[in-house]
Design a protein around this motif. Structure first.
Motif, PDB file in Angstrom:
ATOM      1  N   HIS A  87      33.394  14.564   2.091  1.00 17.81           N
ATOM      2  CA  HIS A  87      33.672  13.433   2.971  1.00 17.81           C
ATOM      3  C   HIS A  87      34.793  12.553   2.414  1.00 17.81           C
ATOM      4  N   ALA A  88      34.763  12.307   1.115  1.00 15.04           N
ATOM      5  CA  ALA A  88      35.799  11.465   0.505  1.00 15.04           C
ATOM      6  C   ALA A  88      37.178  12.077   0.699  1.00 15.04           C
ATOM      7  N   ALA A  89      37.274  13.396   0.543  1.00 11.33           N
ATOM      8  CA  ALA A  89      38.560  14.070   0.726  1.00 11.33           C
ATOM      9  C   ALA A  89      39.012  14.020   2.183  1.00 11.33           C
ATOM     10  N   ALA A  90      38.051  14.181   3.103  1.00  8.88           N
ATOM     11  CA  ALA A  90      38.382  14.242   4.523  1.00  8.88           C
ATOM     12  C   ALA A  90      38.904  12.917   5.065  1.00  8.88           C
ATOM     13  N   THR A  91      38.510  11.823   4.448  1.00 10.32           N
ATOM     14  CA  THR A  91      38.877  10.499   4.959  1.00 10.32           C
ATOM     15  C   THR A  91      39.928   9.779   4.114  1.00 10.32           C
ATOM     16  N   ALA A  92      40.270  10.341   2.965  1.00  7.82           N
ATOM     17  CA  ALA A  92      41.138   9.628   2.022  1.00  7.82           C
ATOM     18  C   ALA A  92      42.513   9.333   2.587  1.00  7.82           C
ATOM     19  N   GLU A  93      43.096  10.276   3.317  1.00  9.12           N
ATOM     20  CA  GLU A  93      44.442  10.061   3.847  1.00  9.12           C
ATOM     21  C   GLU A  93      44.463   8.897   4.840  1.00  9.12           C
ATOM     22  N   VAL A  94      43.437   8.817   5.690  1.00  5.27           N
ATOM     23  CA  VAL A  94      43.339   7.704   6.648  1.00  5.27           C
ATOM     24  C   VAL A  94      43.210   6.375   5.916  1.00  5.27           C
ATOM     25  N   ILE A  95      42.366   6.351   4.885  1.00  8.44           N
ATOM     26  CA  ILE A  95      42.093   5.110   4.160  1.00  8.44           C
ATOM     27  C   ILE A  95      43.349   4.602   3.446  1.00  8.44           C
ATOM     28  N   PHE A  96      44.038   5.479   2.722  1.00  8.45           N
ATOM     29  CA  PHE A  96      45.245   5.040   2.018  1.00  8.45           C
ATOM     30  C   PHE A  96      46.348   4.648   2.992  1.00  8.45           C
ATOM     31  N   SER A  97      46.410   5.317   4.124  1.00  4.54           N
ATOM     32  CA  SER A  97      47.395   4.933   5.142  1.00  4.54           C
ATOM     33  C   SER A  97      47.119   3.528   5.660  1.00  4.54           C
ATOM     34  N   ARG A  98      45.848   3.193   5.855  1.00  6.33           N
ATOM     35  CA  ARG A  98      45.488   1.842   6.295  1.00  6.33           C
ATOM     36  C   ARG A  98      45.900   0.791   5.272  1.00  6.33           C
ATOM     37  N   LEU A  99      45.903   1.197   4.010  1.00  5.04           N
ATOM     38  CA  LEU A  99      46.287   0.268   2.952  1.00  5.04           C
ATOM     39  C   LEU A  99      47.802   0.209   2.769  1.00  5.04           C
ATOM     40  N   GLY A 100      48.528   0.938   3.614  1.00  5.39           N
ATOM     41  CA  GLY A 100      49.981   0.864   3.589  1.00  5.39           C
ATOM     42  C   GLY A 100      50.659   1.851   2.656  1.00  5.39           C
ATOM     43  N   PHE A 101      49.932   2.879   2.206  1.00  8.05           N
ATOM     44  CA  PHE A 101      50.484   3.842   1.266  1.00  8.05           C
ATOM     45  C   PHE A 101      51.142   5.020   1.984  1.00  8.05           C
ATOM     46  N   GLU A 102      52.141   5.567   1.330  1.00  7.82           N
ATOM     47  CA  GLU A 102      52.626   6.901   1.672  1.00  7.82           C
ATOM     48  C   GLU A 102      51.697   7.882   0.954  1.00  7.82           C
ATOM     49  N   VAL A 103      51.109   8.814   1.696  1.00 12.06           N
ATOM     50  CA  VAL A 103      50.034   9.646   1.139  1.00 12.06           C
ATOM     51  C   VAL A 103      50.401  11.122   1.203  1.00 12.06           C
TER      52      VAL A 103
END
Length: 381
Positions: A87-103
């Motif tokens: 689950h952590a892997a599946a959602t990590a890209e969305v979460i970091f994108s929300r924080l303004g990161f290039e992922v």
């Protein structure tokens, strides 16, 4: 009549295997639910854990808040997600994108050379990964400082503070630049490490209890006076009966602390996991063994195996050999500085332990994402 949380029954693994981790689960046919799988039950069934859209939104919101707290002092713009398939892997890209990161993401199953290539070309400010994967990276990298990583956030496995200190040194970071998070597929994010307090702080939306084995009905298990089994109730979980869920994780020094003027539940560290059917391995702490090994060996990872009454600690690094005196010193300290192991040897539950050296071979590690656990020697090494 239920007047307090403690009046409700415990949600044990036995209850879940009878009513939730079952074949032909009624949720299985629902197309509006997310399904995640995790390691098997005592009946050798894969666990299917279901999330509604509300659950998924809550998970992402809470994890985003936690990572925002962890990263608030870092001027970072790039994050590399290097982890497993949960689950952590599946959602990590969305979460970091929300924080303004290039992922960017990389699969743990790729050869380690491709992980190193991605680190070298992308040069992430933040690495979000699992301890076992980071061990592989550090074992294979000639100069890990050159990747320019400024912050490491860990998820998925126990990460001892001694191990974290070694990782920080290899990456040219301070100890506070390595932050561990703790969660489960059933509950979601549970806690994160606070370096100022030197404790794990339980996240909002979770009520935590620390119970003795006797309160759980596991009478054959003895814990140290400052150890408790963590039991959790989630106020946000929808498609999982998260009321007094027994994690079977043993934590030390469970107590409330003040954080920003509010009382928060906390614990000092996570030491091991126990089960309803106790085996010798469940009395042994990877956390404690790592603490001992890293007093003697740098730039190494460990693998702990049990077989009947034999306990083997493999020290894995790139060296062709390791001084036999170091192996003997590790063996002595594990026997004499970890009370549970010393007592098991005295009582005949364990033979004298064996400490061996193994040369690192990434092909032996890339198919299993979680290596920081007690292995049965029948497993593929």
């Amino acid at each position: 009549m239920v007047q307090q949380l403690e009046d409700l029954p415990l949600l044990t693994s036995t209850v879940l295997e009878e009513h939730y981790y079952i074949c032909d689960h009624p949720f299985e046919q629902r197309l509006d639910l997310h399904r995640y799988q995790t390691s098997g039950t005592s009946r050798n069934l894969r666990k299917n854990i279901y999330y509604s859209e509300q659950d998924e939104d809550s998970y992402i919101r809470i994890k985003t808040e936690v990572l925002d707290v962890i990263l608030h002092n870092y001027q970072a713009i790039r994050a590399l997600v290097d982890m497993g398939t949960g689950h952590a892997a599946a959602t990590a890209e969305v979460i970091f994108s929300r924080l303004g990161f290039e992922v960017e993401t990389v699969s743990f199953q790729l050869p380690i050379e491709q992980h190193l290539e991605r680190l070298a070309t992308f040069r992430p400010d933040v690495l979000y990964t699992m301890p076992s994967i980071l061990d592989r990276i550090l074992m294979a990298a000639d100069n890990p400082v050159s990747y320019g990583i400024r912050k490491v956030i860990l998820v998925g496995e126990v990460a001892s503070l001694t191990w974290q200190q070694r990782v920080a040194e290899r990456l040219g970071l301070e100890k506070g630049d390595i932050t561990d998070t703790y969660g489960s597929i059933e509950i979601g994010t549970i806690a994160h490490y606070n370096h100022e307090l030197d404790r794990y702080i339980v996240v909002d939306g979770i009520i935590a209890e620390g119970l003795t084995p006797q309160e759980l009905g596991i009478h054959e298990l003895e814990l140290a006076d400052d150890e408790r089994v963590l039991v959790l109730t989630s106020t946000v979980r929808d498609m999982f009966p998260a009321i007094r869920f027994v994690t079977y994780d043993v934590v030390r020094d469970f107590q409330p602390v003040m954080v920003d003027g509010q009382s928060r539940q906390s614990f000092r560290n996570i030491v091991r996991r126990v089960g309803s059917e106790l085996k010798h391995g469940e009395k042994i702490s990877i956390y404690d063994i790592e603490d001992v090994v890293f007093q003697h060996v740098q730039d190494a990872s460990i693998k702990v195996l049990t077989s009947n009454n034999l306990l083997t600690i493999q020290i894995i690094n790139k060296s062709v050999s390791l001084d036999p005196h170091i192996l003997e010193a590790v063996k002595h300290d594990i026997t004499h500085r970890i009370p549970e192991i010393g007592i098991m040897i005295q009582n005949g539950l364990l033979e004298e332990i064996r400490v061996t050296h193994v040369i690192f071979d990434d092909s032996q590690h890339r198919n299993a994402v979680k290596l920081k656990r007690i292995h049965n020697s029948k497993e593929v090494l």
